[in-house]
Every structure is written in structure tokens, then in C-alpha cells.
Design an enzyme around this catalytic site. Structure first.
Site, PDB file in Angstrom:
ATOM      1  N   LYS A 191      -8.803   6.782  -2.120  1.00  0.00           N
ATOM      2  CA  LYS A 191      -9.204   5.545  -1.419  1.00  0.00           C
ATOM      3  C   LYS A 191      -8.381   5.396  -0.149  1.00  0.00           C
ATOM      4  CE  LYS A 191      -7.301   1.411  -2.641  1.00  0.00           C
ATOM      5  NZ  LYS A 191      -6.675   0.638  -1.581  1.00  0.00           N
ATOM      6  N   ASN A 192      -7.068   5.519  -0.256  1.00  0.00           N
ATOM      7  CA  ASN A 192      -6.212   5.192   0.899  1.00  0.00           C
ATOM      8  C   ASN A 192      -6.289   6.231   2.005  1.00  0.00           C
ATOM      9  OD1 ASN A 192      -5.633   2.842  -0.372  1.00  0.00           O
ATOM     10  ND2 ASN A 192      -3.622   3.494  -1.144  1.00  0.00           N
TER      11      ASN A 192
ATOM     12  N   CYS B  26      -5.358  -7.114  -0.788  1.00  0.00           N
ATOM     13  CA  CYS B  26      -4.800  -7.593  -2.063  1.00  0.00           C
ATOM     14  C   CYS B  26      -3.648  -8.573  -1.813  1.00  0.00           C
ATOM     15  CB  CYS B  26      -4.277  -6.408  -2.879  1.00  0.00           C
ATOM     16  SG  CYS B  26      -5.580  -5.582  -3.785  1.00  0.00           S
TER      17      CYS B  26
ATOM     18  N   ARG C 129       2.361  -9.249   3.882  1.00  0.00           N
ATOM     19  CA  ARG C 129       1.654  -8.142   4.553  1.00  0.00           C
ATOM     20  C   ARG C 129       1.547  -8.353   6.062  1.00  0.00           C
ATOM     21  NH1 ARG C 129      -2.652  -5.557   0.648  1.00  0.00           N
ATOM     22  NH2 ARG C 129      -1.661  -3.670   1.425  1.00  0.00           N
TER      23      ARG C 129
ATOM     24  N   ASP D 116       3.453  -6.865  12.185  1.00  0.00           N
ATOM     25  CA  ASP D 116       4.325  -6.842  13.377  1.00  0.00           C
ATOM     26  C   ASP D 116       4.634  -5.431  13.863  1.00  0.00           C
ATOM     27  OD1 ASP D 116       5.716  -6.859  10.820  1.00  0.00           O
ATOM     28  OD2 ASP D 116       7.548  -6.702  11.990  1.00  0.00           O
TER      29      ASP D 116
ATOM     30  N   SER E 183       6.551   1.801   7.526  1.00  0.00           N
ATOM     31  CA  SER E 183       5.259   1.248   7.111  1.00  0.00           C
ATOM     32  C   SER E 183       4.165   2.308   7.170  1.00  0.00           C
ATOM     33  CB  SER E 183       4.896   0.097   8.055  1.00  0.00           C
ATOM     34  OG  SER E 183       3.487  -0.069   8.139  1.00  0.00           O
TER      35      SER E 183
ATOM     36  N   ASP F 259       2.336   1.469  -5.746  1.00  0.00           N
ATOM     37  CA  ASP F 259       1.003   1.307  -6.343  1.00  0.00           C
ATOM     38  C   ASP F 259       0.997   1.700  -7.813  1.00  0.00           C
ATOM     39  OD1 ASP F 259      -0.870   2.305  -3.371  1.00  0.00           O
ATOM     40  OD2 ASP F 259       0.258   0.504  -3.883  1.00  0.00           O
TER      41      ASP F 259
ATOM     42  N   ARG G 165     -12.505  -1.881  -6.378  1.00  0.00           N
ATOM     43  CA  ARG G 165     -12.097  -1.555  -4.996  1.00  0.00           C
ATOM     44  C   ARG G 165     -11.438  -0.177  -4.956  1.00  0.00           C
ATOM     45  NH1 ARG G 165      -8.642  -5.791  -1.876  1.00  0.00           N
ATOM     46  NH2 ARG G 165      -8.894  -4.059  -0.451  1.00  0.00           N
TER      47      ARG G 165
END
Ligand code: EPZ
Length: 424
Positions: A22-23, A116, A121, A124, A162, A304, A396
Site C-alpha cells: 500500500k505505502n 488515520c 501528522r 512542516d 520523515s 505500523d 484501506r
């Protein structure tokens, strides 16, 4: 609203494969707008997030054709579409399209993202990188407006590694003039896969998977074809489904190195783990022992997997402490697991789990994607019947989770509201 009825108490045994990630698919579907010729994506997971993402691409003028898990995407002619706010709120990575789209279009509007509810979240670091590349981005009334006259290579330091900001800046820099360096970049497998995709369509990216990524910008990027790698979090979830039930599960066609943190933790917990070139096998005794887990950016224990791991440790012997360091409120599973007889208490940012001998089935509510997965794992081992509601969160990220679990010997039924009355 559909829900899952899970009759617990069965050991999960067998071999399965998982869908494309998915990601990775969402990262590729954000940056695919850079491709000025058609791209054939293969092994794309057929889940609500990818379906919504391809609808979003069509709003910006892309031509999209789904053929099973192959998706043909043609972004040769894009327009500055105006996507519906509800649609954009549904998935966070709609935001990651801003940089690639503004590189192609020069200006666009995009509603602020959703995703989610596991923490604030912020974005920046995304904005820091895009501004340094020369994009002007403002937010007014929940709508971002992005413009750029020329994107120029830059050097950016990410205060936090990130994953999203790394993906976003890397893909935008692929179309900037000159060289961009991302310092303290995320090293998640999704970054490496995205760089592979971008290089496949003509980008020049080195260092993905390390803290320093170098991107030499190009005037344009072409087309090509790319196979989405297997979903490492799905693989980890189903390995834990084997472990929590004292079963024996093998996942084939995956990258074992993506499971290193999980399998080492499970060995600590007393599970038997074996692995080959493209498979991992986990077997577990009837009861695991408690372990401590701290989530960290890759290659640390993946956030996750935190919630599915918490479910697994609820029935382990002894005390486990889970420290979630990535998201400040990834705790939606705790109250629901406690409804099933788990003994989890929250102590200054950690979950302290007192292992119990057994859980009891109950009606529980998924609050987010991985919390939902955790509740399914708990239902597999609980006495009696567990009714997991709000499974749209689970859909999802897991394609027909009940089919995969049943293929391993579980007893899981997807029911609609009306059917529920009959089944109860
Ligand atoms: C991606 O989210 C994944 N989502 C998440 O998976 C995953 O948990 C996360 O990476 C970490 O691995 C997708 O790929 C669609 P981040 P993302 O940017 O990009 C802070 C799932 O269950 N941060 O690495 O949002 C942020 O607050 C989902 O499949 C900033 O401070 O992750 C968080 O604490 C959930 N400023 C941390 O970094 C920023 O500008 C991780 O965020 C961006 C992030």
C-alpha cells in the site's frame, strides 16, 4: 457498514503471499504525475486507498486503466483539477502530490490532507523542502495553493527522518534544475522503492535507503513499467497471526530483510523463525513470552507493526512494555483490546501489557487501520466470537483480510449490517 465476525481458537497454519505494498503504491501514485509518457504499474494492491488515489489522478487529467492488479497510468496531459475535499481528506498522501504536480503544472490547489487519526501528522518538513526548492505554498481555508516559476536544486536537512517528507522532496527534486541533497532522510523501504521507480522513468537518484540522498534534476521524465514490491506490513501482520494462534505460517515472495526487526523480536518472544531468499516462516509455542518493544524509524521496529504486536503480546507470558516513539496517539487499539480481557495500561507514552491466559470475544471498534488489524489478531485467539466493526479502516490497507486469514485456517466472516441481524 461491513464488519467481521471472527470465531477464535484455531491455529493458523499454511503458506500465503501478500499483495503489493500500500505505502509504496501510494508513494508511486503521488509521484507518477512526473511521468510524461504512460507508465504500467504491476502488482498494485486493490484497496480503497489506491482506488481513491487513481480517481484523484484522473481529476488532474491522468488516464487510468485498472486491469486486475496492473494499472496503466498516462499523465502526458495534466490539468489543474479541483479535487473534492472529502476525497482528499480520505488519504494523507494526496498531499504528497503537490510537489510533483506543481513541477508539471506551475500552479495548483489541493485541499489539506486527512489520514488515520494516530497523531497530529504535521507537514512542516514537506513544506520546508518544497520552499527550499523554490515552490510557494500557502494554506487558506483548508486549501493549499502551490505555485512555482522555477524549481532549483537545494540542500535540505530533515529535523526528523520523515518518510513522507523524504518521498515528497525526492520526487519534486527529480524535476528541479540542478542537484538536491536530502540530509537525515528516512530509510524506510518505501523510499528505496520510490527511488527505484523514479530512476526507472528517467530520474537520477542515489543514496535512497541511507540518511543522505542525492537527486540530479531532469527537464522531463518519461514512462516505463514498474512492479510494486510486496507489502511488508501485511506480511508482518500475517506472520503475527500465525504467532498469536500458536500456529505455523510462511509468507512467500517478500523481502526477508524488511522483517528483520519483527522476526528478531519474535525470536526473543520464543517463536521459531526461519527465512529463505524470498520467504519467512514463523512458528510459535502455545504461549509466547513477553518482550519490550520500542518503535523507531527504519531499520528500527516499524510503528505500523506496533498495534498488531501489542495484540500478540496480550496473551504472552509475563509483562511487555511497548514504547511508541513515532506517533503521539497510536493507541486506538488499547481500550478495545481491554474489552476483550487484555490487561494494558498506559504509562507516560508507553503501553504496559500484563499477559493473560486468554481473551474473550466481544464487539470491538477499529479506530484506524493498524488498530483494526490488531483487533482481528486478538479475535483469532479469543474464546468465542469477536465482532470487529468499522472495518473500512482495515480495507484501506488489507485486501479482503478475511480471505487471507481463512486461507490459513481461520474462521472469519464479512457481514453487512443487514446480514448481522440474521447471523446473531
Ligand atoms: C508513512 O506515513 C506511512 N504512510 C505510515 O503508515 C507510517 O507509519 C509512517 O510513514 C512511518 O513509517 C504512508 O506511507 C501512506 P512520516 P508518513 O512522515 O509519511 C512526523 C500505515 O499504517 N512528521 O515518517 O505520514 C510525524 O508527525 C501508515 O500504513 C513531522 O513532524 O510518516 C510523525 O510523528 C500509518 N513533520 C513522524 O514524523 C513532517 O513534515 C512520522 O511521519 C512530517 C512528519
Amino acid at each position: 457498514m461491513d464488519s467481521l465476525l471472527i470465531r477464535g481458537g484455531r491455529k493458523l497454519v499454511g503458506e500465503i503471499e501478500v499483495s503489493g505494498s500500500k505505502n509504496i503504491a501510494l508513494a508511486v501514485l503521488s509521484s507518477i504525475v512526473l511521468a510524461e509518457e504512460p507508465v504500467l504499474l504491476r502488482n498494485v494492491p486493490n484497496i480503497s486507498d489506491t482506488r481513491i488515489k487513481t480517481k484523484l489522478l484522473e481529476i488532474f487529467g491522468a488516464k487510468v486503466e485498472w486491469m486486475g492488479t496492473d494499472v496503466l497510468v498516462d499523465c502526458s496531459n495534466l490539468v489543474a483539477g479541483e479535487p473534492d475535499e472529502e476525497m482528499v481528506r480520505a488519504i494523507r498522501t494526496s498531499f504528497y502530490m503537490i510537489g510533483p504536480l506543481v513541477a508539471r503544472l506551475g500552479t495548483l490547489k489541493m485541499p489539506a490532507p486527512g489520514g488515520c487519526k494516530i497523531g497530529a501528522r504535521p507537514v512542516d518538513l514537506h513544506l520546508k523542502g518544497l520552499h527550499l526548492l523554490g515552490a510557494k505554498i500557502t494554506l487558506d481555508g483548508g486549501i493549499y495553493t502551490a505555485t512555482q516559476k522555477k524549481l532549483k536544486g537545494t540542500e535540505v536537512y530533515l529535523d526528523k527522518p520523515s518518510a513522507g517528507a523524504t518521498q515528497h522532496i525526492m520526487s519534486t527534486a527529480a524535476r528541479a534544475e540542478g542537484t538536491t541533497i536530502i540530509n537525515n532522510a528516512a530509510m524506510e523501504p518505501e523510499i528505496t522503492a520510490l527511488a527505484d521507480f523514479l530512476n526507472r522513468i528517467g530520474a537520477s537518484i542515489e543514496g535512497a535507503g541511507t540518511p543522505k540522498i542525492t537527486i540530479i534534476g531532469k527537464r522531463s521524465l518519461g514512462g516505463g513499467d514498474y512492479k510494486i514490491p510486496a507489502d511488508r506490513i501485511q506480511a508482518g501482520t500475517f506472520l503475527l497471526a500465525g504467532a498469536i494462534t500458536g500456529g505455523d505460517v510462511t509468507i512467500r515472495n517478500i523481502l526477508p530483510e524488511d522483517q528483520t526487526a519483527l522476526v528478531n523480536k519474535m525470536r526473543e518472544a520464543g517463536a521459531f523463525v526461519d527465512e529463505g531468499v524470498d520467504w519467512v516462516r514463523i512458528g510459535a509455542p502455545s504461549r509466547l513470552n513477553g518482550v519490550n518493544v520500542t518503535t523507531m524509524p527504519h531499520p528500527g521496529f516499524p510503528t505500523d507493526m506496533q498495534q498488531p504486536m501489542a495484540a500478540t503480546l496480550c496473551v504472552a507470558e509475563g509483562t511487555s512494555i511497548i514504547e511508541e516513539t513515532i506517533y503521539e496517539s497510536r493507541t486506538g487499539h488499547i481500550m478495545e483490546l481491554n474489552r476483550m480481557g487484555a490487561q494494558i495500561r498506559q504509562e507516560s507514552g508507553s503501553a504496559v501489557i500484563q499477559g493473560v491466559e486468554s481473551l474473550r470475544g466481544a464487539t470491538v471498534y477499529a479506530s484506524d487501520l493498524r488498530a483494526g488489524a490488531a483487533l482481528c489478531l486478538a479475535g483469532l485467539v479469543a474464546e468465542g466470537e469477536t465482532h470487529v466493526r468499522n472495518i473500512h479502516f482495515i480495507d484501506r490497507g488489507y485486501e479482503a483480510i478475511e480471505s487471507t486469514l481463512n486461507a490459513l485456517g481461520a474462521d472469519v466472516q464479512r457481514v453487512t449490517e443487514s446480514e448481522l441481524v440474521k447471523v446473531r
